[in-house]
Design a protein around this motif. Sequence first.
Motif, short mmCIF file in Angstrom:
data_model
loop_
_atom_site.label_atom_id
_atom_site.label_comp_id
_atom_site.label_asym_id
_atom_site.label_seq_id
_atom_site.Cartn_x
_atom_site.Cartn_y
_atom_site.Cartn_z
N GLN A 432 -5.63 6.61 -1.61
CA GLN A 432 -5.26 5.20 -1.66
C GLN A 432 -3.80 5.03 -1.29
O GLN A 432 -2.99 5.96 -1.42
N LEU A 433 -3.46 3.83 -0.83
CA LEU A 433 -2.10 3.53 -0.40
C LEU A 433 -1.70 2.16 -0.95
O LEU A 433 -2.43 1.18 -0.75
N PHE A 434 -0.58 2.11 -1.64
CA PHE A 434 -0.14 0.87 -2.26
C PHE A 434 1.30 0.55 -1.85
O PHE A 434 2.14 1.45 -1.73
N HIS A 435 1.56 -0.74 -1.63
CA HIS A 435 2.91 -1.21 -1.35
C HIS A 435 3.45 -1.81 -2.65
O HIS A 435 3.14 -2.94 -3.02
N LEU A 436 4.26 -1.02 -3.35
CA LEU A 436 4.65 -1.35 -4.71
C LEU A 436 5.52 -2.60 -4.80
O LEU A 436 5.52 -3.28 -5.82
N ALA A 437 6.27 -2.89 -3.75
CA ALA A 437 7.14 -4.06 -3.81
C ALA A 437 6.35 -5.34 -4.02
O ALA A 437 6.81 -6.27 -4.68
#
Length: 473
Positions: A432-437
């Motif tokens: 999985q890939l998340f854009h934390l901002a």
Amino acid sequence: MSSYDHHLSRRAFGSAVGVTAAAAAAGLGAAGPARAAQEAGPGEREFRAARGRPGRRPNILFILGDDLGWADLSSYGSPHIKTPNLDRLARQGVRFTDAYAGSATCSPTRFSLYTGRYPGRTKGGLAEPIADRSAGLEPTHPTLASLLRDSGYATALIGKWHCGYLPDYSPTRSGWDEFFGNFGGALEYYSKLGLGGEYDLYEGDAAYKDLRYYTRILTERASAYVSRDHGGRPWLLNMNYTTPHWPWIADGDTEESAEVERRIKAGDARALWHQDGGSVEKYRQMVEDLDRSVGEVLKALKRSGQENDTLVFFASDNGGERFSYNWPLSGNKASLQEGGIRVPTLVRWPARVDGGQVSHVPVVTPDWTATLLELAGARPHPAYPLDGVSLAGYLLRGEEPPAHDLFWRVRGERALRRGDWKYYRGKGGRDQLFHLAGDLREQADKAALEPALLGRLRAAWEKTDAGLLPYPG
């Protein structure tokens, strides 16, 4: 390099946050408590260059809470726990919003702090956490304490060690001149009985009898240490509280303590886990007691006249447990989701760093080891290269923070953070890939939208993993 791989500069990030804060002040939007904690709060400003004054090598007071959640402090958004002493520490120094533990459980994070390296570099660090006498921190491995001691520091560890048991492993074998505390991962706060039913309070390598509430005892010891004359030498004190780790026993809960003690002595191997005890209210009492205790140590430090020249660091060893307030993070202790590894982190050094600042730079436990060694004028051992990077230039000279990946590995999970992007594989085995901002809760999986970025981050994780020890069995 793709724009996705870049860290935002402090100037760019500060501008973005400043716009958000200004909008909130104008009444254009209401942020929740934890969201507000991500931004500069009242009296805080975005991090900027330090004062740049020369000075002596700092004393180092490194305080760890145990299983304290990221949002369990008032300054990080807790709506019901009051932590005035730690909030004051935050106002007097730098509050880090994107700081992480070296692992998701107790002993691996301590390995990463003491060695400045990933837990998987050492056999003892593979235990998640150490639960028996088969492994520990090898006395031959250089540590933060041994390297500082060799450069002229007095060193002490008070509280939880959790890096191995006697007779083979001990703080006094790994660079600390003095040790007072417990060897195991947990103990009952009054009787001092550990996970195996053994008595677990020691001074040096000898058992020490004191049946008062453990947090009180540790606070007295720490206050005495920071008040002492160390013969002109700078000092390192690792102050490792067990609060608010289970069992859920607050100061004064003698009846509950006696019941847990009875069950331990009757052979209940799960008694200390206290799964039939505790509550949100009890947890609040324990965290607020931790806050009072830290306040007492800081008052003793101030009375000693050493406050100005002492770098005080406060963090947790991993994310929160079952009663923690972690919103909006997902997951908790033992998970590589944000709730398992993102921790409250405060740094104060009055002589060199301005107070009232907030930093959004992603940092992880081994970075602090590298930072403290540089500030103390100590060099890492060439045979044991550090995995962390020093933030001394960032804190003291206004330099850009070193850009580097933050790496984690636990059994069944993997994670890597680069800038605002996080690669994560949980026990289900799906990348999985998340854009934390924009997605602090890790709910919007961007893997299908950014396959090339996902591939780069996965390859980076696997390259680092290939250099670590494999898990046994």
